[in-house]
Design a protein around this motif. Structure first.
Motif, PDB file in Angstrom:
ATOM      1  N   ALA A 150     -46.911 -21.194  35.332  1.00 27.85           N
ATOM      2  CA  ALA A 150     -45.655 -20.950  36.052  1.00 27.85           C
ATOM      3  C   ALA A 150     -45.352 -22.022  37.090  1.00 27.85           C
ATOM      4  O   ALA A 150     -44.202 -22.432  37.256  1.00 27.85           O
ATOM      5  CB  ALA A 150     -45.712 -19.580  36.725  1.00 27.85           C
ATOM      6  N   ASP A 151     -46.383 -22.471  37.793  1.00 28.92           N
ATOM      7  CA  ASP A 151     -46.115 -23.454  38.838  1.00 28.92           C
ATOM      8  C   ASP A 151     -45.634 -24.768  38.227  1.00 28.92           C
ATOM      9  O   ASP A 151     -44.689 -25.393  38.725  1.00 28.92           O
ATOM     10  CB  ASP A 151     -47.375 -23.682  39.678  1.00 28.92           C
ATOM     11  N   ALA A 152     -46.237 -25.154  37.107  1.00 33.14           N
ATOM     12  CA  ALA A 152     -45.783 -26.367  36.438  1.00 33.14           C
ATOM     13  C   ALA A 152     -44.360 -26.178  35.906  1.00 33.14           C
ATOM     14  O   ALA A 152     -43.548 -27.112  35.932  1.00 33.14           O
ATOM     15  CB  ALA A 152     -46.727 -26.730  35.292  1.00 33.14           C
ATOM     16  N   ALA A 153     -44.066 -24.957  35.460  1.00 30.42           N
ATOM     17  CA  ALA A 153     -42.709 -24.693  34.984  1.00 30.42           C
ATOM     18  C   ALA A 153     -41.714 -24.859  36.127  1.00 30.42           C
ATOM     19  O   ALA A 153     -40.614 -25.394  35.944  1.00 30.42           O
ATOM     20  CB  ALA A 153     -42.631 -23.289  34.391  1.00 30.42           C
ATOM     21  N   ALA A 154     -42.125 -24.422  37.328  1.00 32.90           N
ATOM     22  CA  ALA A 154     -41.254 -24.603  38.496  1.00 32.90           C
ATOM     23  C   ALA A 154     -41.070 -26.093  38.787  1.00 32.90           C
ATOM     24  O   ALA A 154     -39.962 -26.554  39.087  1.00 32.90           O
ATOM     25  CB  ALA A 154     -41.850 -23.885  39.699  1.00 32.90           C
ATOM     26  N   CYS A 155     -42.165 -26.845  38.676  1.00 31.23           N
ATOM     27  CA  CYS A 155     -42.085 -28.298  38.876  1.00 31.23           C
ATOM     28  C   CYS A 155     -41.150 -28.935  37.843  1.00 31.23           C
ATOM     29  O   CYS A 155     -40.377 -29.845  38.156  1.00 31.23           O
ATOM     30  CB  CYS A 155     -43.466 -28.939  38.734  1.00 31.23           C
ATOM     31  N   HIS A 156     -41.237 -28.415  36.630  1.00 33.56           N
ATOM     32  CA  HIS A 156     -40.426 -28.957  35.545  1.00 33.56           C
ATOM     33  C   HIS A 156     -38.941 -28.763  35.832  1.00 33.56           C
ATOM     34  O   HIS A 156     -38.114 -29.656  35.629  1.00 33.56           O
ATOM     35  CB  HIS A 156     -40.839 -28.242  34.250  1.00 33.56           C
ATOM     36  N   LYS A 157     -38.618 -27.574  36.351  1.00 33.01           N
ATOM     37  CA  LYS A 157     -37.213 -27.326  36.692  1.00 33.01           C
ATOM     38  C   LYS A 157     -36.753 -28.260  37.810  1.00 33.01           C
ATOM     39  O   LYS A 157     -35.611 -28.714  37.818  1.00 33.01           O
ATOM     40  CB  LYS A 157     -37.023 -25.872  37.134  1.00 33.01           C
ATOM     41  N   VAL A 158     -37.665 -28.536  38.715  1.00 30.24           N
ATOM     42  CA  VAL A 158     -37.324 -29.457  39.800  1.00 30.24           C
ATOM     43  C   VAL A 158     -37.091 -30.861  39.231  1.00 30.24           C
ATOM     44  O   VAL A 158     -36.119 -31.538  39.578  1.00 30.24           O
ATOM     45  CB  VAL A 158     -38.450 -29.467  40.863  1.00 30.24           C
ATOM     46  N   ALA A 159     -37.958 -31.269  38.310  1.00 31.88           N
ATOM     47  CA  ALA A 159     -37.815 -32.599  37.715  1.00 31.88           C
ATOM     48  C   ALA A 159     -36.509 -32.710  36.941  1.00 31.88           C
ATOM     49  O   ALA A 159     -35.909 -33.778  36.855  1.00 31.88           O
ATOM     50  CB  ALA A 159     -39.000 -32.890  36.792  1.00 31.88           C
ATOM     51  N   ARG A 160     -36.076 -31.576  36.385  1.00 32.19           N
ATOM     52  CA  ARG A 160     -34.817 -31.568  35.647  1.00 32.19           C
ATOM     53  C   ARG A 160     -33.609 -31.372  36.564  1.00 32.19           C
ATOM     54  O   ARG A 160     -32.480 -31.262  36.073  1.00 32.19           O
ATOM     55  CB  ARG A 160     -34.823 -30.427  34.636  1.00 32.19           C
ATOM     56  N   ALA A 161     -33.884 -31.234  37.846  1.00 32.70           N
ATOM     57  CA  ALA A 161     -32.824 -30.963  38.821  1.00 32.70           C
ATOM     58  C   ALA A 161     -32.106 -29.667  38.496  1.00 32.70           C
ATOM     59  O   ALA A 161     -30.914 -29.514  38.737  1.00 32.70           O
ATOM     60  CB  ALA A 161     -31.835 -32.133  38.927  1.00 32.70           C
ATOM     61  N   GLU A 162     -32.864 -28.729  37.951  1.00 31.12           N
ATOM     62  CA  GLU A 162     -32.298 -27.391  37.751  1.00 31.12           C
ATOM     63  C   GLU A 162     -32.636 -26.490  38.926  1.00 31.12           C
ATOM     64  O   GLU A 162     -32.087 -25.407  39.079  1.00 31.12           O
ATOM     65  CB  GLU A 162     -32.857 -26.763  36.468  1.00 31.12           C
ATOM     66  N   SER A 163     -33.576 -26.945  39.721  1.00 32.68           N
ATOM     67  CA  SER A 163     -33.972 -26.223  40.923  1.00 32.68           C
ATOM     68  C   SER A 163     -34.302 -27.284  41.963  1.00 32.68           C
ATOM     69  O   SER A 163     -34.667 -28.404  41.619  1.00 32.68           O
ATOM     70  CB  SER A 163     -35.191 -25.339  40.630  1.00 32.68           C
ATOM     71  N   GLY A 164     -34.145 -26.920  43.218  1.00 26.93           N
ATOM     72  CA  GLY A 164     -34.487 -27.885  44.258  1.00 26.93           C
ATOM     73  C   GLY A 164     -35.672 -27.449  45.066  1.00 26.93           C
ATOM     74  O   GLY A 164     -36.090 -28.115  45.996  1.00 26.93           O
ATOM     75  N   GLU A 165     -36.197 -26.273  44.695  1.00 30.36           N
ATOM     76  CA  GLU A 165     -37.222 -25.676  45.548  1.00 30.36           C
ATOM     77  C   GLU A 165     -38.566 -25.739  44.870  1.00 30.36           C
ATOM     78  O   GLU A 165     -38.687 -25.494  43.672  1.00 30.36           O
ATOM     79  CB  GLU A 165     -36.863 -24.216  45.831  1.00 30.36           C
ATOM     80  N   LEU A 166     -39.576 -26.075  45.653  1.00 28.59           N
ATOM     81  CA  LEU A 166     -40.912 -26.187  45.123  1.00 28.59           C
ATOM     82  C   LEU A 166     -41.857 -25.620  46.172  1.00 28.59           C
ATOM     83  O   LEU A 166     -41.699 -25.897  47.354  1.00 28.59           O
ATOM     84  CB  LEU A 166     -41.203 -27.669  44.875  1.00 28.59           C
ATOM     85  N   ALA A 167     -42.832 -24.838  45.716  1.00 32.85           N
ATOM     86  CA  ALA A 167     -43.811 -24.324  46.666  1.00 32.85           C
ATOM     87  C   ALA A 167     -44.450 -25.500  47.395  1.00 32.85           C
ATOM     88  O   ALA A 167     -44.816 -26.498  46.773  1.00 32.85           O
ATOM     89  CB  ALA A 167     -44.870 -23.506  45.934  1.00 32.85           C
ATOM     90  N   GLY A 168     -44.537 -25.391  48.680  1.00 35.78           N
ATOM     91  CA  GLY A 168     -45.158 -26.454  49.452  1.00 35.78           C
ATOM     92  C   GLY A 168     -44.154 -27.432  50.042  1.00 35.78           C
ATOM     93  O   GLY A 168     -44.484 -28.207  50.942  1.00 35.78           O
TER      94      GLY A 168
END
Lengths: 363, 247
Positions: A150-168
């Motif tokens: 899940a955390d990598a999936a969150a990172c992936h969305k950030v890399a795709r600019a689909e999300s701007g938020e990342l834990a940390g």
């Protein structure tokens, strides 16, 4: 709906707290100075704060103006950047860039996967020959989620600019640290702690249940289908509020902030039309009513028709309130009226160049 | 008797209680856990003085007559006390108005454009949030309506359905609120500004237990919140003090 445009102020000299704690005090000053200029300045972590770009950009006449004003006022060595979403905006600030709206993914592409601050993931990806955010973004989401979690999936969305938020990305204790730096009681917040929805900790069972149900709706309709509202400055009902995707970086902010001058007094309309509807307004003789250059009506309102619909008698109205745009904007002269028709319905009308629009409804 | 207020809301017995009895019985066990608070001005509309978990409330009114204000106001106190709420199918939600009505925006999600899947979306949300406000795009299909009502009951969430006319919701409601606007105040022919709207809200429905309550409300008052105007007694004399206050 796209990610919210954010301005990030990055003070390289204040990112580490020294022995004397002076950095936190200086950063408090940066946040305060920026806050005098723009509403909604949020500390992200020591040396980094962010604010929504949209309102100030309109107010100061463009993002460039906002950036240069901020650099002037903060009285510290600071770099300012603007982009969609917190992650891209932070990187933009490190480079002192304004990334055009909708181009965050392209902007992020060349950056190293190390910018995600996930050393393990970065090493694994680099072994696979994936070194940049662009390459990472190109991997299929389902594979990333299956293989890396899940955390990598969150990172992936950030890399795709689909999300701007990342834990940390945010220091959760920053508000408390700044209260200490201000000499305030660290445990008595002046406002309730910003609630962060999503899977990044601090959630009760009810929050988790709610988050799951929102995720189900997002699966059904898309990430942008579930929105949260936030109130900010602005003159128009549509400017005073924004709807941002649930779970996006700024969605956790609570209501607050000083209203900007010129807003209509409450109550606000319940339906703020994203697509204003054409209207016609005539006087007793059937002539179209206009607002003069001096902000006066050419005649008393008599009837109103919306979208070519039936004429309805106007029983009361208030205004016109001229909408004064600043000198830098395209010359627009608009005026706004509240109009009540014989059926008891109140609408917010706007007129510009002899054309009337229904902007909002008081249901 | 337990079943009526404190028992399983799915129990069919509550509907079979004689009208007179239903009006007289009082809870014998704490009901607070089963109730979601509403703003004080709206408490008299509800037999329990609050939104009941598992129940369906319809809010009906012609566009522009205050039904959206009333429906949104039903989320205010619940969101303030930490309940998650959702508003499905309000295409252009006035976020400032929602905030003025007292809604804690941190606790409310909007799904403005659920499309044809509005019922499924509401169904997705019912297990996760305490109050789901849904506006069907037109007359709701009976199957969709029945399914949602059952799901709200099963999940112990409160379902609030916003419609133009009560007939657009084929399942009826445990409680049906109809809004009729009287007049806006504060605005004249070219002066003042909209301040408040007086509205009449009539309560019916099977859970109204025979009480025909009619309330005069400010929807909204000049501050943007809902407030009681002077309350007129219903035909049977039921006034605002007839029901217990919000827990």
């Amino acid at each position: 709906m796209e990610l919210e445009r954010l301005v990030v102020i990055w003070c390289p000299g204040l990112r580490e707290e020294g022995a004397r704690g002076e950095e936190a005090r200086r950063f408090v000053h940066v946040v305060a100075r920026a806050g005098e200029l723009c509403p909604w300045v949020h500390p992200i972590r020591l040396g980094v704060c962010a604010l929504p770009a949209r309102g100030p950009s309109r107010f100061f006449g463009g993002e460039e103006m906002v950036v240069s004003r901020l650099v002037e006022v903060v009285e510290e060595e600071a770099q300012v950047g603007v982009a969609d979403g917190l992650f891209a905006a932070t990187l933009a600030a490190r480079s002192g860039l304004i990334v055009p709206a909708g181009e965050a993914a392209e902007f992020l592409g060349p950056w190293s996967v190390a910018t995600l601050a996930r050393p393990d993931l970065a090493v694994t990806l680099q072994r696979l020959g994936v070194t940049t955010l662009g390459q990472f973004a190109a991997l299929p989401s389902a594979d990333v989620s299956d293989r890396f979690g899940a955390d990598a999936a969150a990172c992936h969305k950030v890399a795709r600019a689909e999300s701007g938020e990342l834990a940390g990305l945010r220091d959760r204790s920053i508000e408390r640290r700044l209260r200490v730096a201000r000499g305030e009681d660290p445990d008595v917040g002046s406002e309730p702690p910003p609630y962060q929805p999503g899977f990044f900790g601090g959630a009760s069972a009810a929050d988790t249940r709610a988050a799951l149900s929102f995720a189900r709706v997002q699966e059904r309709l898309g990430v942008d289908a579930v929105l949260v509202g936030r109130v900010q400055g602005g003159r128009d009902p549509s400017e005073q509020a924004v709807l941002v995707p649930w779970g996006s970086p700024e969605s956790g902010a609570g209501p607050g902030g000083a209203p900007w001058p010129g807003r209509l007094p409450p109550p606000a309309p319940t339906d703020v039309l994203r697509a204003p509807r054409r209207a016609e307004v005539v006087d007793r003789t059937g002539r179209a009513v206009e607002v003069t250059g001096r902000g006066l009506l050419t005649a008393a309102l008599d009837r109103l028709s919306v979208d070519g619909g039936p004429w309805q008698r106007v029983v009361a109205w208030a205004g016109p309130w001229p909408v004064t745009e600043r000198w830098w904007s395209v010359r627009r002269r608009r005026a706004r009226l509240q109009v009540v028709t014989e059926d008891g319905v109140a609408r917010l009308l706007c007129t510009e160049r002899a054309q009337w629009w229904v902007e909002a409804l008081y249901d | 008797m337990f079943a009526f207020r404190a028992g399983d809301a799915a129990s069919p017995r509550s509907r079979e209680l004689p009208v007179g009895l239903a009006d007289r019985i009082r809870p014998t066990t704490p009901v607070a856990g089963r109730l979601l608070p509403v703003p004080p001005a709206l408490a008299p509309l509800f037999p329990d003085g609050a939104l009941r978990r598992g129940s369906t409330t319809t809010v009906a009114g012609l566009p522009g007559h205050g039904a959206t204000t009333l429906a949104l106001a039903l989320l205010a106190a619940a969101s303030q006390t930490g309940s998650w709420c959702a508003a499905v199918g309000l295409p252009d939600p006035g976020v400032v108005a929602a905030a003025e009505l007292g809604i804690d925006l941190r606790r409310v999600v909007f799904v403005p454009h659920p499309g044809q899947g509005w019922a499924e979306v509401a169904g997705d949300l019912l297990p996760g949030v305490d109050v789901v406000l849904v506006r069907p795009p037109g007359r709701a299909r009976q199957t969709a309506a029945r399914h949602l009502v059952a799901r709200a009951r099963e999940r112990q969430a409160a379902l609030v359905v916003l419609v133009e006319h009560v007939s657009a919701w084929p399942e009826g409601g445990d409680l049906a609120l109809s809004v009729g606007a009287l007049a806006w105040e504060g605005v004249g022919r070219g002066h003042g500004h909209l301040q408040g709207r007086r509205a009449e809200v009539r309560v019916s429905g099977r859970r109204s237990a025979g009480r025909a309550v009619e309330c005069s409300l400010w929807l909204p008052a000049p501050s943007g919140v809902v407030a009681a105007a002077e309350v007129e007694d219903g035909p049977d004399g039921a006034g605002p003090d007839d029901g217990p206050k919000a827990a």
